[in-house]
Design an enzyme around this catalytic site. Structure first.
Site, PDB file in Angstrom:
ATOM      1  N   ASP A  92      -0.818  -5.664   8.218  1.00  0.00           N
ATOM      2  CA  ASP A  92      -2.277  -5.773   8.306  1.00  0.00           C
ATOM      3  C   ASP A  92      -2.773  -6.282   6.969  1.00  0.00           C
ATOM      4  OD1 ASP A  92      -1.469  -3.225   7.204  1.00  0.00           O
ATOM      5  OD2 ASP A  92      -3.575  -2.631   7.206  1.00  0.00           O
ATOM      6  N   GLU A 157      -1.988  -0.025   7.007  1.00  0.00           N
ATOM      7  CA  GLU A 157      -1.823   0.402   5.614  1.00  0.00           C
ATOM      8  C   GLU A 157      -3.101   0.242   4.804  1.00  0.00           C
ATOM      9  OE1 GLU A 157      -0.877   0.104   1.299  1.00  0.00           O
ATOM     10  OE2 GLU A 157      -1.803  -1.405   2.564  1.00  0.00           O
TER      11      GLU A 157
HETATM   12  C1  LIG Z   1      -1.017  -2.960  -4.946  1.00  0.00           C
HETATM   13  C2  LIG Z   1      -1.141  -2.069  -3.720  1.00  0.00           C
HETATM   14  C3  LIG Z   1      -0.206  -0.904  -3.863  1.00  0.00           C
HETATM   15  C4  LIG Z   1      -0.874  -2.871  -2.478  1.00  0.00           C
HETATM   16  C5  LIG Z   1      -1.169  -2.142  -1.179  1.00  0.00           C
HETATM   17  N1  LIG Z   1      -0.845  -2.937  -0.044  1.00  0.00           N
HETATM   18  C6  LIG Z   1      -2.642  -1.838  -1.065  1.00  0.00           C
HETATM   19  O1  LIG Z   1      -3.462  -2.707  -1.213  1.00  0.00           O
HETATM   20  N2  LIG Z   1      -2.979  -0.609  -0.714  1.00  0.00           N
HETATM   21  C7  LIG Z   1      -4.323  -0.183  -0.498  1.00  0.00           C
HETATM   22  C8  LIG Z   1      -5.054   0.054  -1.773  1.00  0.00           C
HETATM   23  O2  LIG Z   1      -6.295   0.075  -1.713  1.00  0.00           O
HETATM   24  O3  LIG Z   1      -4.456   0.259  -2.839  1.00  0.00           O
END
Ligand SMILES: CC(C)C[C@H](N)C(=O)NCC(=O)O
Length: 471
Positions: A92, A157
């Site tokens: 996603d 996620e």
């Molecule tokens: C850099 C993050 C760990 C990448 C992850 N996919 C993400 O965006 N998670 C949601 C967030 O808001 O951190």
């Protein structure tokens, strides 16, 4: 042959990026379902044992329910003499519109100067594909995989991994029972040097809604006679964080462990160019002027960010309106040494705090605060053999030692994997430091994509050599 492989790899990423699998937009839910089916089909075609696992429904803030995207699980190899790794990733994406300031259509993967631009290219579609290509590489060479490989690929996620906790708990003694290690590649390097990541921050995401008149009002006709919801909202938002980055909500800073001497030394030893960082994000001043403070506030101190205000006028032009109802969206990044019970207490505290600040305004408007994402932080032991194996694989592919870094962002499911399965986790990023996650012009470089795939191939081999006693 290498050119052919690299072209076909790009085509596949293009197909995946073309699917607008935005998990935060309920209108795009059919696209998200299509995305999960596309992933399942790909893994099935490769000969995996694949399941699309139903994880139920999501309750929306307005009380409606919506089917969650299924989780794809897959398995390659079932040899009990080998280790089993489980690769977690997500397909996603965050919202993206050309009008946000993208130079190219966010859903049409476009190559410019060796960079592949598109929403989700780095977060997290190319890294998921790189793992798939790693398995395909073994298959293409008719080589047995050195370890059994399982995949868990989800589609929520970016909005807190709704439904995945329950699925992991339900499958703890089945799908996850033979898993030895969990690998996540959903983050990025700190610089041009490859990295291994050992911590992520958590995230509590709030909606604060202020409701006043029954409909929007003309600001000339009614301005000065009503207590405006937007003024109330801005007033309470201003009590969250100071201009110098100090969190003003009582109890949060006090719950965080001070930086230890060992951490200070680790951060001090990391090569990190502050000027380069400033240039990359286009600012002339950062919150902290020395490297250790900056890294510490990026990774291991909490912070508050204000993301947006729903209901506020935000189109081009000059609409003279008093919005009747506005909803602020803000989040607090939690850090690994904050105990989850403490975080829970703080969420309650947070709501009480906002209501007490609001009460002082003596406003007739109504305030409603809800928490919509609650994701825990995660921290790993870098002395685990998984990290040693990672260092060896990075040395083989990139001929250099990796940075050992933490991540300021959140991978909601990391801590659940650790707590529920009891297995060790490594985060092995292949994204570049300047990939622009969640931002305009997100990209994955062709170099990182291809070398990253090689790294995964090498890493599977290194993991296969870990002695059996390590959990
Ligand atoms: C850099 C993050 C760990 C990448 C992850 N996919 C993400 O965006 N998670 C949601 C967030 O808001 O951190």
């Amino acid at each position: 042959q290498i050119i052919e492989i690299s072209i076909s790899v790009k085509i596949m990423l293009r197909d995946w990026v073309a699917i607008e699998s935005d998990s935060s937009n309920v209108q795009k839910r059919p696209e998200l379902h299509r995305m999960m089916e596309t992933v399942a089909q790909k893994l099935q075609l490769m000969g995996g044992t694949v399941q699309l696992v139903d994880i139920g429904e999501q309750e929306l803030p307005d009380g409606q329910t919506l089917e969650l995207p299924k989780v794809v699980t897959a398995q390659f190899g079932n040899d009990s003499s080998k280790h089993t790794v489980c690769i977690y990733g997500h397909v996603d994406v965050q919202p993206a519109k050309l009008e946000d300031g993208w130079a190219t259509d966010p859903y049409n993967l476009t190559e410019i100067n060796g960079n592949l631009y598109g929403r989700g290219a780095s977060d997290n579609k190319a890294p998921v594909l790189a793992w798939i290509h790693a398995v395909e590489a073994y298959q293409a060479l008719s080589m047995d995989l050195p370890v059994n490989v399982k995949f868990v690929i989800e589609g929520m996620e970016e909005t807190g991994s709704n439904g995945l906790d329950a699925m992991i708990m339900a499958q703890r003694d089945t799908f996850f029972s033979e898993v030895d290690y969990i690998i996540i590649s959903d983050c990025g390097w700190l610089s041009r040097r490859p990295a291994l990541t050992y911590g992520t921050r958590g995230n509590c995401y709030f909606f604060a809604e202020v409701e006043g008149p029954k409909q929007d009002l003309h600001s000339g006709v009614y301005g000065g006679t009503v207590i405006e919801p937007m003024t109330d909202l801005i007033g309470i938002l201003d009590t969250l964080i100071s201009p110098s980055g100090k969190i003003l909500i009582p109890g949060i800073r006090e719950a965080v462990a001070p930086l230890s001497d060992e951490e200070w030394k680790m951060y001090q030893d990391i090569q990190f160019d502050m000027d380069n960082y400033k240039n990359k994000i286009g600012v002339n001043q950062l919150m902290y002027s020395n490297k250790v403070d900056l890294l510490a506030h990026m990774w291991r101190y909490p912070t508050v960010s204000i993301h947006g205000i729903e209901g506020a006028f935000s189109d081009p032009g000059t609409k003279t309106v008093i919005p009747a109802k506005v909803t602020a969206k803000f989040s607090i990044r939690q850090v690994p040494d904050m105990d989850p019970a403490m975080v829970k207490k703080q969420v309650k505290y947070m709501k009480n705090y906002l209501h007490s600040v609001f009460a002082k305004r003596k406003s007739p408007n109504k305030l409603k605060v809800t928490m919509v994402i609650g994701a825990k932080p995660w921290l790993a032991d870098t002395h685990h053999p998984l990290y040693e194996a990672g260092k060896v694989a990075i040395k083989r592919v990139f001929n250099m030692d990796p940075d050992l870094i933490r991540e300021g962002g959140t991978i909601p499911i990391a801590r659940t994997f650790q707590d529920v399965t009891g297995k060790s986790i490594i985060m092995m990023p292949i994204g570049g430091f300047d990939d622009g996650l969640h931002s305009q012009n997100e990209k994955m470089s062709r170099y990182n994509y291809i070398e990253g795939t090689k790294l995964f191939i090498a890493y599977l081999n290194e993991v296969s050599q870990i002695k059996r006693t390590s959990v």
